[in-house]
Design a protein around this motif. Structure first.
Motif, PDB file in Angstrom:
ATOM      1  N   LYS A 120      -3.384  11.957  10.597  1.00  0.00           N
ATOM      2  CA  LYS A 120      -3.677  10.601  11.078  1.00  0.00           C
ATOM      3  C   LYS A 120      -2.642   9.601  10.574  1.00  0.00           C
ATOM      4  CE  LYS A 120      -7.363  11.846  13.310  1.00  0.00           C
ATOM      5  NZ  LYS A 120      -7.370  11.852  14.790  1.00  0.00           N
ATOM      6  N   SER A 121      -2.114   9.832   9.387  1.00  0.00           N
ATOM      7  CA  SER A 121      -1.080   8.932   8.862  1.00  0.00           C
ATOM      8  C   SER A 121       0.193   9.036   9.699  1.00  0.00           C
ATOM      9  CB  SER A 121      -0.773   9.258   7.397  1.00  0.00           C
ATOM     10  OG  SER A 121      -0.036  10.466   7.266  1.00  0.00           O
ATOM     11  N   ASN A 181      -3.685  11.644 -12.264  1.00  0.00           N
ATOM     12  CA  ASN A 181      -2.855  10.466 -12.523  1.00  0.00           C
ATOM     13  C   ASN A 181      -2.123   9.991 -11.279  1.00  0.00           C
ATOM     14  OD1 ASN A 181      -3.490  10.468 -15.299  1.00  0.00           O
ATOM     15  ND2 ASN A 181      -1.898  11.985 -15.712  1.00  0.00           N
ATOM     16  N   TYR A 182      -1.804  10.914 -10.403  1.00  0.00           N
ATOM     17  CA  TYR A 182      -1.074  10.558  -9.180  1.00  0.00           C
ATOM     18  C   TYR A 182      -2.008  10.207  -8.022  1.00  0.00           C
ATOM     19  CZ  TYR A 182       2.912  12.664 -11.589  1.00  0.00           C
ATOM     20  OH  TYR A 182       3.900  12.963 -12.500  1.00  0.00           O
ATOM     21  N   PHE A 183      -3.265  10.660  -8.121  1.00  0.00           N
ATOM     22  CA  PHE A 183      -4.192  10.484  -7.003  1.00  0.00           C
ATOM     23  C   PHE A 183      -5.142   9.298  -7.143  1.00  0.00           C
ATOM     24  CE2 PHE A 183      -4.557  14.314  -4.072  1.00  0.00           C
ATOM     25  CZ  PHE A 183      -3.260  14.724  -4.283  1.00  0.00           C
ATOM     26  N   ASN A 184      -5.503   8.923  -8.380  1.00  0.00           N
ATOM     27  CA  ASN A 184      -6.609   7.963  -8.455  1.00  0.00           C
ATOM     28  C   ASN A 184      -6.595   7.087  -9.699  1.00  0.00           C
ATOM     29  OD1 ASN A 184      -8.894   6.783  -7.282  1.00  0.00           O
ATOM     30  ND2 ASN A 184     -10.306   8.096  -8.416  1.00  0.00           N
ATOM     31  N   GLY A 199      -1.133   7.317  -4.499  1.00  0.00           N
ATOM     32  CA  GLY A 199      -2.456   7.916  -4.391  1.00  0.00           C
ATOM     33  C   GLY A 199      -3.413   7.114  -3.529  1.00  0.00           C
ATOM     34  N   PHE A 200      -4.688   7.425  -3.674  1.00  0.00           N
ATOM     35  CA  PHE A 200      -5.720   6.765  -2.870  1.00  0.00           C
ATOM     36  C   PHE A 200      -5.789   5.256  -3.096  1.00  0.00           C
ATOM     37  CE2 PHE A 200      -7.431  11.166  -2.769  1.00  0.00           C
ATOM     38  CZ  PHE A 200      -7.522  11.313  -1.394  1.00  0.00           C
ATOM     39  N   PRO A 201      -5.672   4.769  -4.339  1.00  0.00           N
ATOM     40  CA  PRO A 201      -5.730   3.312  -4.532  1.00  0.00           C
ATOM     41  C   PRO A 201      -4.584   2.557  -3.868  1.00  0.00           C
ATOM     42  CG  PRO A 201      -6.256   4.460  -6.572  1.00  0.00           C
ATOM     43  CD  PRO A 201      -5.719   5.492  -5.626  1.00  0.00           C
ATOM     44  N   ALA A 202      -3.383   3.139  -3.867  1.00  0.00           N
ATOM     45  CA  ALA A 202      -2.256   2.475  -3.204  1.00  0.00           C
ATOM     46  C   ALA A 202      -2.485   2.430  -1.697  1.00  0.00           C
ATOM     47  CB  ALA A 202      -0.953   3.206  -3.517  1.00  0.00           C
ATOM     48  N   VAL A 209       4.256   4.692   2.984  1.00  0.00           N
ATOM     49  CA  VAL A 209       2.994   5.384   3.283  1.00  0.00           C
ATOM     50  C   VAL A 209       3.269   6.885   3.390  1.00  0.00           C
ATOM     51  CG1 VAL A 209       1.216   5.758   5.029  1.00  0.00           C
ATOM     52  CG2 VAL A 209       1.895   3.423   4.418  1.00  0.00           C
ATOM     53  N   LYS A 210       4.320   7.228   4.107  1.00  0.00           N
ATOM     54  CA  LYS A 210       4.671   8.645   4.259  1.00  0.00           C
ATOM     55  C   LYS A 210       4.989   9.276   2.908  1.00  0.00           C
ATOM     56  CE  LYS A 210       7.680  11.798   6.862  1.00  0.00           C
ATOM     57  NZ  LYS A 210       7.949  12.687   5.718  1.00  0.00           N
ATOM     58  N   ARG A 211       5.689   8.552   2.083  1.00  0.00           N
ATOM     59  CA  ARG A 211       6.051   9.090   0.768  1.00  0.00           C
ATOM     60  C   ARG A 211       4.811   9.379  -0.073  1.00  0.00           C
ATOM     61  NH1 ARG A 211       9.715   6.339  -4.104  1.00  0.00           N
ATOM     62  NH2 ARG A 211      10.040   8.315  -5.220  1.00  0.00           N
ATOM     63  N   ILE A 212       3.848   8.470  -0.045  1.00  0.00           N
ATOM     64  CA  ILE A 212       2.612   8.666  -0.797  1.00  0.00           C
ATOM     65  C   ILE A 212       1.869   9.905  -0.306  1.00  0.00           C
ATOM     66  CG2 ILE A 212       0.305   7.730  -1.218  1.00  0.00           C
ATOM     67  CD1 ILE A 212       1.551   4.932  -1.178  1.00  0.00           C
TER      68      ILE A 212
END
Length: 378
Positions: free
Chosen positions: A68-69, A113-116, A146-149, A181-184
């Motif tokens: 979807k991204s 650490n990278y996700f949340n 991650g998800f917060p970004a 966005v793609k990089r994340i």
């Protein structure tokens, strides 16, 4: 006197000994449990029926979010934004079911650490968007991905969907923002793929090393489990935003999913239920309970010193009380902190009861040493 037939007496004695031996073997009261074997069964059940399939389920959600991204990046418009956002929500809720696996491959990759890490760093995200070469694999980058970004980028870059779409279609910076966005998302896919792959090789070590000493899979798993419950459920989702921690400073802006506030309760419910199911060894596919922390405590006949009840029963009763407190909250934790903070603090207090049971009573019964430190006096 009657002469004693020694041959008959010998036969009788042998028969009695055999009967006693059979009786002792068949009587479960006289059977000493093989705790090492029990731990192997626990580790096997948790690995094969909870950890690996939970990661697999999460990966499927993340794959959909990635798809979807890509559609949104190719064509930023209302429909693709809506679908990307919903896939992000679904993946985020699913992430809560695996975030607690902070041991083995999860620890080595530092995936949490990278996700949340939240709250996300808005100013830092802007810097990283303008400097694509900034390193994602450093501590300073944790709160910019991650998800917060994605929460900020999909929900906080405008007050309406039209404004958010315009943010990504800007003639000057739109392309860079979409690239970020793609990089994340690409980094998230890379990390979860690595964790799942590593579990394929780590599994044999995990289930075969059945000790409870420091550094053992069992010791690391229980430490990771309790730390997650204490620091990332109790404190992160409730204690810090409500001000029950940090000297009573209320910080509504530190709730999870700050920019999509109406999913904060769903995230907390998913995380707490996952912790309960893990304690009870609940199979992800069948919902049948298998060898677990609960069964191990029962095998040790661990009891609550105050009531004399089985410790596993006391812990599960507390889990039910915790769930009831969480379920009673409204979906938007940010608004709950503002309007009904007493209830948020009450959840923290209730969760703290379980923390003590897990961190003190359970580890004592299992002869597990707590190897992490916390500064709130637990």
């Amino acid at each position: 006197m009657t002469r004693i037939d020694l041959k008959k007496v010998s036969i009788l004695l042998i028969a009695i000994v055999l009967m006693l031996a059979c009786s002792k073997t068949d009587d479960p009261q006289n059977t000493t449990p093989d705790l090492n074997k029990d731990r192997a069964a626990i580790l096997t059940n948790l690995a094969d029926n909870i950890i690996v399939p939970s990661y697999t389920n999460f990966k499927a959600k993340l794959d959909l979010m990635s798809t979807k991204s890509q559609a949104f990046i190719a064509k930023p418009e209302a429909a693709t934004l809506t679908e990307f956002r919903q896939a992000w929500v679904d993946a985020y809720i699913s992430w809560e079911t695996v975030e607690g696996f902070d041991f083995g491959p999860g620890t080595k990759t530092g995936i949490r650490n990278y996700f949340n890490i939240y709250p996300t760093n808005v100013a830092g995200i802007a810097t990283y968007i303008n400097n694509p070469s900034e390193n994602f694999e450093v501590t300073a980058a944790y709160d910019k991905q991650g998800f917060p970004a994605l929460d900020y980028l999909l929900n906080g870059t405008g007050s309406t969907d039209a404004e958010i779409i315009a943010y990504f279609k800007s003639s000057t910076d739109g392309a860079k923002r979409l690239a970020y966005v793609k990089r994340i998302v690409d980094h998230m896919n890379e990390l979860i793929t690595k964790v799942i792959s590593n579990w394929g090789t780590y599994r044999s070590e995990f289930i075969s090393k059945t000790g409870t000493d420091i550094g053992s899979p069992m010791g690391e798993m229980i430490n990771g489990y309790i730390l997650h419950y204490e620091r990332f459920i109790r404190s992160g989702k409730f204690g810090i935003p409500s001000g029950a921690m940090l000297n009573g400073v209320v910080s509504a802006n530190k709730v999870e999913a700050f920019y999509k506030k109406d999913i904060s309760k769903a995230l907390a419910q998913s995380a707490h239920q996952a912790a309960v199911d893990f304690f009870n060894g609940k199979n992800v596919k069948t919902s049948v309970e298998g060898p677990s922390f609960k069964s191990y405590l029962d095998g040790l006949v661990a009891k609550d010193v105050t009531t004399g009840k089985l410790l596993s029963e006391i812990i599960n009763t507390q889990f039910v009380a915790n769930k009831a407190k969480i379920d009673a909250l409204k979906p938007n934790f940010y608004q709950e902190v503002i309007d009904n903070n007493v209830a948020m603090k009450a959840v923290y207090t209730e969760l703290q009861k379980a923390v003590r049971m897990l961190k003190v009573d359970m580890t004592s019964a299992m002869s597990i040493t707590i190897t992490y430190t916390d500064n709130d006096g637990d």
